[in-house]
Write a protein that holds these residues in place. Structure first.
Motif, short mmCIF file in Angstrom:
data_model
loop_
_atom_site.label_atom_id
_atom_site.label_comp_id
_atom_site.label_asym_id
_atom_site.label_seq_id
_atom_site.Cartn_x
_atom_site.Cartn_y
_atom_site.Cartn_z
N HIS A 661 8.28 3.33 -3.27
CA HIS A 661 7.91 2.00 -3.74
C HIS A 661 6.96 1.29 -2.76
O HIS A 661 6.92 0.06 -2.73
N SER A 662 6.23 2.06 -1.98
CA SER A 662 5.39 1.47 -0.94
C SER A 662 4.33 0.53 -1.53
O SER A 662 4.10 -0.56 -1.01
N LEU A 663 3.68 0.94 -2.62
CA LEU A 663 2.66 0.07 -3.22
C LEU A 663 3.30 -1.19 -3.79
O LEU A 663 2.76 -2.29 -3.66
N SER A 664 4.48 -1.05 -4.39
CA SER A 664 5.18 -2.20 -4.93
C SER A 664 5.57 -3.17 -3.82
O SER A 664 5.47 -4.40 -3.98
N ILE A 665 6.00 -2.64 -2.66
CA ILE A 665 6.36 -3.49 -1.53
C ILE A 665 5.14 -4.27 -1.06
O ILE A 665 5.22 -5.48 -0.79
N ALA A 666 3.99 -3.60 -0.97
CA ALA A 666 2.77 -4.28 -0.53
C ALA A 666 2.36 -5.38 -1.50
O ALA A 666 1.96 -6.48 -1.10
#
Length: 925
Positions: A661-666
Motif C-alpha cells: 500500500h505504499s502508493l496509497s500511503i503517499a
C-alpha cells in the motif's frame, strides 16, 4: 497592544542572530549563559532555557524555545524558567514556539538536538555543581527507550529493574553491558548501542570492554556469568506488568478562553480566537497556550501561571506537555485541531514591539537583520542523475502500452497517459532506473488506471530497483523535465478527415533550468499571456516569438529552440511585450487583460521527514526532527516532504502490507499535507526502495553509502563497529575428508557444484530426470532398512539421493559405488536443509531427526508456508501451529532469500550462533 520591552532580561539582548543553539541555566532566579562545551550536560537539580535558531529557505529565522526542568529542581527555579521563556520570546519579536520540557519526558524535538541521548547528572547549582567522579565505584543501570528519539533514564541497580520488554545498559568501572530484553525491538537495541558508544567515549575515554547480553539465549557463558554475578547471581525475571497510561484520554479537544486566571469553554473555531486574548487548547496529552498578537507581556506571563495551576487542580501528570504559540506562528499540530484553518493568512507580527527590539539592539551596535526581515535564501537546483542514459517512452492506448518512436520522444498530449523509463549509469551500481508515470490533464480515468497497472508490472520486472515517479500535467519536477531536450505538452491534433477549427496555436515556453525547457500549448487567447514567460504564436502564415517584460534571457533563447522543434525551417519573428503588431492581437481574438505581475512560483520549503504506516486502515504519521541518514530505519516507510515534491522511502524490512500500500500511503499523506500545509493535490510523488536511493534524494542527507543496508542488518553492523571488529565477508571453509575421490575442494565449491548439478537434472516441471530417478531407486533399495524411530519423510531422503546422484553424474562415478566412493561430512547436507540431518556410516546411511535441546523434533516436513509478518507475530496468533524454534523454515524460498539476503542452503551453512543472530535480528528467534 504591543509587547513592552522594559521587563525583558538583559541576558536576552542580541540573541537569535544566527542559526544554532543558545542555552541558559537559572542561577539565583536569573538566566546565566552556559559555555558551549557544557551544552548537553543537564543537572537534575537545575532548570534551563534552550533556544534553537533555524534559517529557513523562505527567508528569515524560525525559533524554538524550550525550558527544561530537572526532576529535583525547585518550584521557584521552574517558575522562573517559565517566565523568562516568555521574555526571551518577546526579545525575538514574539514569534517563537515555546515548549515545557520535564526530565525523562522530553519532546522528540528537544531530544533531537542532543544526539545520541541526554544522561542528566546528579546535583545542580544549589549543591555546588556536583560532578561525576572520574573513577566510578558503583555501577549505574539505565533503561533505554525510543526508536529514534532516545530517552535514557537511570533506574535502581537491582535485578527487579530488569524486564523482558526493554533494553538496559549497565555501566561499570571496566565494562559496559547491554541487556536486550527478549521482546525488545531491534530498533531500540540499535539505539542502545549508540548510547553505549556515548558512555564509552564520555566516561571511559573510549577504553572499556563492551558485552551484549541477549535475554533468553546462552551466549558466552563467561560474559553471561560476569553480568549476572553483579546482580548476586542469576534468577528468572518477573514479567513486566502492564501499566495504564496516566495521561487523560479525551474524545475530542476543548478550547478555553483565559479570563483573569479562570477558564471559559468556547467553540473550537478559528473565528473565535481574539488577538487581544489568550486561550488554552486542552488535547489531553498536550496543552497549547495560544496568545493573540495584541496581548501584553504581562498577560502572556499570567497565562503561563494559570495553566500551571490548571495542571495541578485537574490532577494532570506533572510532566504534561505545554506548548505556547503566538498568533501567526501556529504549528501544523495545533492547526490540525481546527476544521477550517486558513492556510495562507498573513499577520502583522507585532511590528511595533519588534521595531523597539531592533532599535534597542541597533543602539548596542548589533545586527538587526534577523529581527526585522530574514534574508531570502537562494534556491538551489536539486542534484540530477547522469543525463547520458537510455530513454524509453510508452503511450497508453486501449489499456496497453505502445512505444513512442525516438523522434517523437518529448512530445506529450494532454488527453493521454505515458510511461517513461530512464536507464542510466549510477555512481556505485551498474544501472539505475527512473520509472515515471505521467498523466495528462484531460486523460480518461481508464487510461490512468491502466497506466498504474503497467507501472506496477514494470516495477516488478525491474525487481523493485527502479525509482517510481508519479507526475501530473502542470506539476512536472525538474528531475522529470531534465530527461528531455524539450518537453512539449500539446492538445491532441484532429483526426484524419476532421476539420481543424483551431488553426491558431499558442504555446507558453519556460526555461526550468540550464538546458531544461518546457513548452505547453494553451488557449489561443490574449488572456493566456503573462509577462513572466515567453510565448510562440502560430497562425496560418506567421510564427511569432513573444517575450514578456519579466521573462528571463534563458526563456527567450528557449522559445527560439521550441520554434525550431515545432516548425522546422520556419523563422520565428521575435517581439517584446508592448511592441506587438495588430495582426498579433487579431489572431488572438483581440487584446485583453492578462497577468502583468511576476508569477508566484511554487518553491520547495525546508524538508521535513515523517515515519508513516497504516494501522487498522488509519494513517499514522510521526515527524522525525533534525533528521539524518540514520533515521531511515529499515523497518519503516519514511516520507520526505519538500512541499512541492514528496519522496517516499521504503525500508528493506518494511511489512509486506505497508509495501503493498505504499502508493496509497503517499497519497493519503499528501491529503493530510494539503489540509494542514497547503500542499497541492497533484504534487509529484517519488517512491524509492532502500539501497536504490537516487542522487536527488541522497542530497538531502550527509549521505554515507557504506551505511546503506542491502541486507537490512543495521544492528549487526553497529555492534561490529562498537566492538571494533569486522563483519566477515567470506564464509568459513570446510573440506571433504581425505577419502574423497574428488580432491581438496572447499565445501562451498562442493555445495555450489552439487546444487548446480542437481538443477541440471531437473525437468521444467521441477521433477527429477529419469537417470537421476533410477539412481535414487537403486540407492534406496540397496540401503539398509531404516529404523521406524528414525524414519524421515521420503522427500528429504530423495533430496539427498538426488544430490548424490547428480554428483555421481557430474564426476563420472559408478552408480553402485556411490556411497563408498564419496565420504561426505554429515553437516554438509544438514546445512542445506532445515528439515533433515543425515548421518553417513560406512556403506549405509540412516536419516535421523534433528532434535532440539528440549527433545522436540525439528525435522518435521513443512507442508505450508506462511508470511513473514505472521511468523514474526506467532506468539499472538493462536491459530498458527508451527515449531517456534524453526520459524524460518516456514518461509517460502522467495521470502527467505529476500529477508536473509541469501538462499536457504547458504544460511544453514553458517555457524549456529550466526544463524541465531540473524533470526533474532528478524524477530524469528
Amino acid at each position: 497592544m504591543a509587547v513592552s520591552m522594559k521587563n525583558v532580561d538583559i541576558a536576552f539582548q542580541g540573541v537569535g542572530q544566527k542559526p544554532g543553539m543558545e542555552i541558559w541555566r537559572i542561577e539565583d532566579f536569573k538566566p546565566t549563559p552556559l559555555p558551549t562545551e557544557s551544552y548537553g550536560k543537564f543537572y537534575s537539580g537545575d532548570s534551563y532555557i534552550v533556544l534553537r535558531t533555524t534559517a529557513l529557505k523562505t527567508g528569515g529565522f524560525h525559533y524554538d524555545i524550550h525550558f527544561w526542568l530537572g526532576k529535583n529542581t525547585t518550584q521557584d527555579e521552574a517558575g522562573t524558567a517559565a517566565i523568562k521563556t516568555v521574555e526571551l520570546d518577546a526579545a525575538l519579536g514574539g514569534r517563537a514556539v515555546q515548549y515545557r520540557e520535564t526530565q525523562e519526558h522530553e519532546t522528540d524535538l528537544f531530544l533531537s538536538y542532543f544526539k545520541p541521548c541526554i544522561i542528566p547528572l546528579e546535583g545542580g547549582v544549589a549543591s555546588g555543581f556536583n560532578k561525576v567522579e572520574v573513577e566510578k565505584v558503583e555501577p549505574r543501570l539505565f533503561i533505554v527507550k525510543g526508536r529514534r528519539a532516545v530517552r535514557v533514564s537511570q533506574v535502581p541497580f537491582a535485578r527487579s529493574s530488569l524486564n523482558h520488554n526493554d533494553v538496559f545498559v549497565l555501566d561499570t568501572e571496566s565494562t559496559i553491558f547491554q541487556f536486550n530484553g527478549a521482546t525488545s525491538s531491534i530498533q531500540e537495541r540499535g539505539k542502545a548501542l549508540e548510547v553505549v558508544q556515548y558512555i564509552k567515549d564520555t566516561y571511559h575515554d573510549g577504553k572499556c570492554e563492551v558485552i551484549i547480553i541477549d535475554d533468553g539465549t546462552l551466549g558466552s557463558e563467561a560474559d553471561t556469568g560476569q553480568f549476572w554475578v553483579l546482580f548476586g547471581g542469576f534468577a528468572p525475571l518477573a514479567r513486566k506488568a502492564a501499566v495504564a497510561d496516566d495521561a487523560p484520554k479525551l474524545t475530542k479537544p476543548k478550547l478555553f478562553c483565559i479570563i483573569e486566571a479562570s477558564f471559559k469553554e468556547v467553540e473550537i473555531s478559528k473565528d473565535i480566537l481574539d488577538s487581544s486574548k489568550c486561550y488554552l487548547l486542552d488535547c489531553g496529552n498536550e496543552l497549547y497556550i495560544w496568545a493573540g498578537r495584541n496581548t501584553s507581556l504581562d498577560a502572556r506571563k499570567a497565562a503561563v501561571s494559570t495553566v500551571e495551576n490548571f495542571i495541578t487542580n485537574e490532577k494532570r501528570p506533572k510532566h504534561s506537555q505545554i506548548i505556547r504559540i503566538i498568533e501567526g506562528f501556529e504549528t501544523l499540530e495545533f492547526r490540525s485541531h481546527f476544521d477550517n484553518w486558513p492556510l495562507h493568512e498573513q499577520y502583522p507580527i507585532s511590528e511595533e514591539g519588534r521595531g523597539k527590539v531592533a532599535a534597542l539592539l541597533k543602539q548596542q551596535g548589533l545586527n538587526t537583520k534577523g529581527i526585522l526581515k530574514g534574508s531570502p535564501v537562494r534556491e538551489e537546483s536539486p542534484s540530477l542523475p547522469s543525463l547520458s542514459g537510455k530513454l524509453e517512452v510508452w503511450r497508453i492506448v486501449c489499456g496497453m502500452k505502445k512505444q513512442i518512436a525516438a523522434e517523437e520522444i518529448g512530445r506529450f498530449y494532454e488527453n493521454s497517459c505515458y510511461i517513461v523509463l530512464y536507464t542510466y549509469q549510477g555512481e556505485e551500481r551498474k544501472e539505475e532506473y527512473l520509472l515515471c508515470n505521467w498523466s495528462g490533464r484531460h486523460s480518461p480515468l481508464e487510461d490512468k488506471d491502466a497506466s498504474l497497472k503497467v507501472m506496477k508490472d514494470m516495477s516488478v520486472a525491474l525487481k523493485g530497483r527502479a525509482v517510481q515517479a508519479y507526475v501530473a500535467q502542470g506539476r512536472e519536477p525538474i528531475q522529470f523535465l531534465a530527461l528531455f531536450k524539450c518537453m512539449c505538452i500539446l492538445k491532441e491534433p484532429p483526426s484524419l478527415g476532421q476539420k481543424d477549427n483551431n488553426a491558431v496555436m499558442l504555446v507558453r515556453v519556460r526555461a526550468a533550468g540550464p538546458k531544461i525547457v518546457q513548452a505547453v500549448q494553451v488557449e489561443p487567447s490574449s488572456a493566456s499571456l503573462n509577462s513572466s514567460d515567453c510565448f510562440l504564436l502560430q497562425t496560418n502564415s506567421k510564427l511569432y516569438a513573444w517575450s514578456g517584460n519579466l521573462s528571463t534571457f534563458e526563456s527567450q533563447k528557449a522559445s527560439l529552440l521550441v520554434a525550431e522543434i515545432l516548425k522546422p525551417g520556419v523563422i520565428a519573428r521575435a517581439m517584446k511585450e508592448g511592441l506587438e503588431p495588430p495582426l498579433f492581437w487579431s489572431s488572438l481574438g483581440g487584446k485583453r487583460k492578462y497577468a502583468s505581475q511576476r508569477e508566484a512560483r511554487d518553491v520547495p520549503k525546508d524538508p521535513r521527514l515523517y515515519a508513516c504506516s497504516l494501522s487498522q486502515g488509519n494513517l499514522k504519521v510521526i515527524e522525525v526532527h533534525n533528521f539524518t541518514q540514520d533515521d531511515l530505519l529499515t523497518e519503516d516507510i519514511m516520507i520526505l516532504d519538500c512541499h512541492n515534491i514528496i519522496y517516499e522511502w521504503i525500508g528493506h524490512n518494511t511489512s509486506t502490507d505497508n509495501k503493498e500500500h505504499s502508493l496509497s500511503i503517499a497519497k493519503r499523506f499528501l491529503e493530510r499535507a494539503e489540509k494542514l500545509d497547503g500542499a497541492q493535490p497533484d504534487t509529484p510523488i517519488f517512491i524509492l526502495a532502500e539501497g536504490y536511493e537516487p542522487i536527488f534524494f541522497t542530497s538531502f542527507f550527509s549521505w554515507d553509502s557504506s551505511k546503506v543496508n542491502v541486507n537490512g542488518d543495521a544492528y549487526s553492523r553497529k555492534l561490529a563497529g562498537l566492538q571494533g571488529r569486522r563483519i566477515p565477508s567470506e564464509k568459513p571453509q570446510r573440506h571433504l575428508t581425505s577419502s574423497s575421490s574428488v580432491g581438496a575442494k572447499d565445501e562451498s565449491t562442493q555445495r555450489a557444484a552439487a546444487m548446480a548439478a542437481l538443477s541440471s537434472q531437473l525437468t521444467k516441471e521441477g521433477k527429477f530426470s529419469k537417470v537421476v530417478q533410477n539412481i535414487i531407486n537403486q540407492n534406496n533399495s540397496a540401503s539398509a532398512p531404516v529404523s521406524p524411530r528414525f524414519h524421515r519423510p521420503s522427500t528429504a531422503n530423495s533430496q539427498r539421493a538426488a544430490a548424490m546422484a547428480a554428483l555421481s553424474l557430474m564426476f563420472g562415478t559408478k552408480k553402485a559405488g556411490l556411497a563408498s566412493s564419496v565420504s561426505v561430512d554429515s553437516d554438509w547436507i544438514a546445512g542445506s536443509s532445515p528439515f533433515t540431518k543425515m548421518e553417513a556410516s560406512g556403506d549405509t546411511e540412516s536419516v535421523t531427526s534433528s532434535k532440539s535441546e528440549d527433545g522436540g523434533d525439528e525435522g518435521e516436513e513443512i507442508t505450508e508456508f506462511f508470511s513473514y509478518d505472521r511468523l514474526k507475530a506467532s506468539p499472538t496468533d493462536p491459530d498458527l501451529k508451527i515449531n517456534v524454534k524453526r520459524k524460518e523454515a516456514y518461509l517460502s524460498p522467495e521470502d527467505f532469500e529476500k529477508l536473509f539476503g541469501m538462499p536457504r542452503s547458504q544460511f544453514y551453512e553458517l555457524p549456529k550462533w550466526k544463524q541465531d543472530q540473524r533470526k533474532r535480528n528478524l524477530q524469528l528467534f
